[in-house]
Design an enzyme around this catalytic site. Structure first.
Site, short mmCIF file in Angstrom:
data_model
loop_
_atom_site.label_atom_id
_atom_site.label_comp_id
_atom_site.label_asym_id
_atom_site.label_seq_id
_atom_site.Cartn_x
_atom_site.Cartn_y
_atom_site.Cartn_z
N THR A 371 0.92 -1.14 0.00
CA THR A 371 0.00 0.00 0.00
C THR A 371 0.95 1.17 0.00
OG1 THR A 371 -1.75 -1.13 1.18
CG2 THR A 371 -1.64 1.21 1.56
N GLU A 410 -8.94 -5.75 -3.49
CA GLU A 410 -9.42 -5.31 -2.19
C GLU A 410 -10.54 -6.19 -1.64
OE1 GLU A 410 -7.48 -2.88 -0.10
OE2 GLU A 410 -7.63 -2.01 -2.08
N ASP A 413 -10.31 -8.03 1.60
CA ASP A 413 -10.47 -7.39 2.91
C ASP A 413 -11.85 -7.64 3.51
OD1 ASP A 413 -7.93 -6.44 3.23
OD2 ASP A 413 -8.36 -4.40 2.61
#
Ligand code: DON
Length: 563
Positions: A371, A410, A413
């Site tokens: 990230t 993503e 997550d």
């Protein structure tokens, strides 16, 4: 398609000139005791860009927008237009939090990663287009610019376009991990075709991406969400049997949320609200440590007892995270209670000073996520703390053909199944289960610490579930342990996340001293290097008369103060 050539300095200079000439609207009003303008950026290209924007009279948000687009080119493992993130901005004395996190596609469903027997299909939420959430970055940068920008949008995109068109030099650290990244994607996606030549170092050009950025410079987010670029994304989704549709892109919206605010040791902590769990965690950790002040008295930072006490605190934070956190637009996160003094006092009392609290189950950490975070303060005392991501390094590995950018992964997550850990070894339940259009829970914790109205610290980092434990340690290193900015980011760090109950992981390249390690082992902990290196902290620290900056030595960042 990538071309290898020498970097054209001329075009870059032209881009910077365009930036300097960008139309200047009104500047924010000067504040009383403003720090010097300063930045801590994850690479030298973003640092050069931010310097140019700030020197030409741009504000912190202008600099953040330009840097974010540059990082989408020069830091493709995490910098992005195919992902999402959070921007915490302090502008004109007010705090603002912009949620431009990705959303689950409208046709996503709770069990989409499970096979017929109800088991999670390995890597299905990590590799390939079905791992991607609907990207939020372009909408986010646009929203930030609409609200606070003072330079023209197009001028802020010029440096990124130049780096995409003329290339940037691939850092050896980046080149080195490309072969293992290709191996990870295992031929399932088109990553190697587009980014494989980065492994050779040299200059890396991205012509397709340059064209996308040029369109975004002209048309703003319309191109990305409803124009030519959206058509390319939809075509890729159709080819790869993905879920992202025209409807998903056209309906994507950012959200301005109230940041979480807490008083701590006379400072105001301003940090990320849900759908991040990072801000609540930073607040709980800071306050629990303060409440346990007498237990910490006389303890050396990173000594065995110091680490044990913090691990005990972290256990409780991760237990709350797993139970209560998800997208607040879908699930009622009891956030007020979780950051209330009464609750934190109760949790602090549960900390076992002499023994390890036993909570079951074991989950491993994994390698190579990425990230990126940057911190900026401008000459008016405005600040931006921005963390954005594709989740893992190079996200889902899917490059949008004809557009040259990578889509995130993503979706991992979310809690793909109650009790089943995600790639960071953390679990979740109903609060974070997949629902159409929902945002997945994050740990990203862009944070600003205020002393009265003045900026005291701006900080954040990558690192998945280790993000908030790193942000917390960077703050107490400066405020409680009296370290300089550089000492704070360079210190060894450690992490505990509830599962496994007895595991403490440490920085890979800057390990704990052997005395502390041995003592912790004698007390029943397992002490191991974390599965991946802890995050690349970018920290600005400011007091009246002194502004200091530091980029974590674990990364390739550049920080500085503008005199
Ligand atoms: O939002 C989150 O918490 C994660 N997707 C962030 C990923 C990350 O930090 C990976 N970097 N090391």
């Amino acid at each position: 398609m990538n071309f290898r050539n020498t970097l054209s300095i001329n075009s870059f200079v032209l881009a910077l000139v365009a930036l300097l000439l960008g139309s200047c609207v009104s500047h924010p009003a000067p504040e009383s005791t403003s720090p010097k303008a300063a930045y801590a950026m994850p690479d030298k290209y973003a640092a050069t860009t931010v310097e140019a924007v700030l020197n030409s009279g741009g504000n912190a948000v202008d600099a953040a927008v330009a840097a974010s687009f540059v990082l989408a080119v020069t830091f493709p493992e995490a910098g992005n237009i195919g992902g999402g993130g959070f921007m915490l901005a302090r502008m004109n004395g007010q705090n603002h939090f912009l949620d431009y996190r990705e959303k689950a596609p409208l046709t996503a469903s709770r069990d989409m990663y499970l096979d017929a027997d109800g088991n999670v299909v390995e890597k299905s939420s990590l590799i390939g287009i079905r791992a991607a959430g609907v990207p939020g970055t372009v909408a986010g940068l646009w929203a930030a610019h609409q609200k606070f920008g003072s330079k023209s949008w197009a001028s802020l995109l010029a440096p990124a376009i130049s780096y995409a068109e003329n290339g940037f030099e691939v850092h050896p650290k980046k080149a080195k991990v490309i072969p293992s990244t290709i191996e990870w994607f295992d031929g399932k996606v088109n990553f190697a075709e587009h980014f494989g030549s980065m492994a050779d170092g040299g200059t890396f050009k991205q012509a397709d991406l340059a064209a996308v950025l040029r369109r975004i410079a002209k048309q703003g987010p319309n191109d990305f969400y409803q124009g030519e670029t959206s058509s390319l994304i939809i075509a890729q989704s159709a080819r790869d049997k993905g879920l992202i549709s025209a409807n998903d892109l056209a309906s994507y919206q950012v959200v301005w949320r109230k940041p979480l605010i807490a008083n701590w040791r006379g400072y105001t902590v301003v940090t990320a609200p849900p759908p991040s769990s990072g801000g609540f965690a930073v607040i709980q950790l800071l306050k629990m440590k303060q409440l346990l002040g007498s237990e910490f008295e006389g303890l050396e930072p990173n000594s065995a007892q110091y680490i044990h006490l913090i691990a005990e605190m972290e256990k409780r934070v991760f237990a709350d995270r797993a139970e209560y956190f998800g997208d607040p637009d879908f699930f009622d996160v009891p956030i007020k209670e979780l950051v209330s003094d009464a609750y934190i006092q109760r949790r602090a009392k549960e900390v076992k000073v002499d023994s390890i609290s036993t909570l079951e189950h074991a989950k491993p950490g994994l390698d190579s996520p990425s990230t990126t975070h940057f911190s900026i303060v401008d000459q008016w005392g405005n600040a931006v703390s921005n963390t954005y991501t594709l989740n893992w390094s190079y996200g889902s590995g899917v490059v949008v053909e004809g557009a040259g950018f990578i889509l995130n992964n993503e979706m991992d997550d979310f809690s793909t199944k109650p009790g089943v850990a995600n790639a960071y070894g953390v679990v979740g339940g109903v609060a974070n289960e997949i629902q159409p259009s929902k945002r997945m829970l994050s740990s990203m914790s862009p944070t600003i610490l205020l002393d009265g109205d003045d900026i005291r610290m701006v900080v954040g980092t990558p690192g998945g579930s280790t993000i908030f434990t790193s942000v917390f340690q960077s703050i107490i290193n400066v405020i409680d342990n009296g370290m300089s900015a550089t000492e704070s980011v360079s210190a060894s760090r450690f992490h505990h996340q509830l599962l496994p109950a007895d595991l403490i992981t440490t920085s890979v390249s800057i390990p704990l001293n052997s005395k502390a390690t041995l003592e912790l082992e004698n007390r029943g902990y397992r002490v191991e290097p974390h599965g991946f290196e802890f995050g690349d902290l970018q920290l600005i620290e400011s007091r009246p008369g002194a502004t200091n900056t530091a980029s974590d030595p674990r990364g390739i960042g550049v920080s500085g103060v503008i005199e």
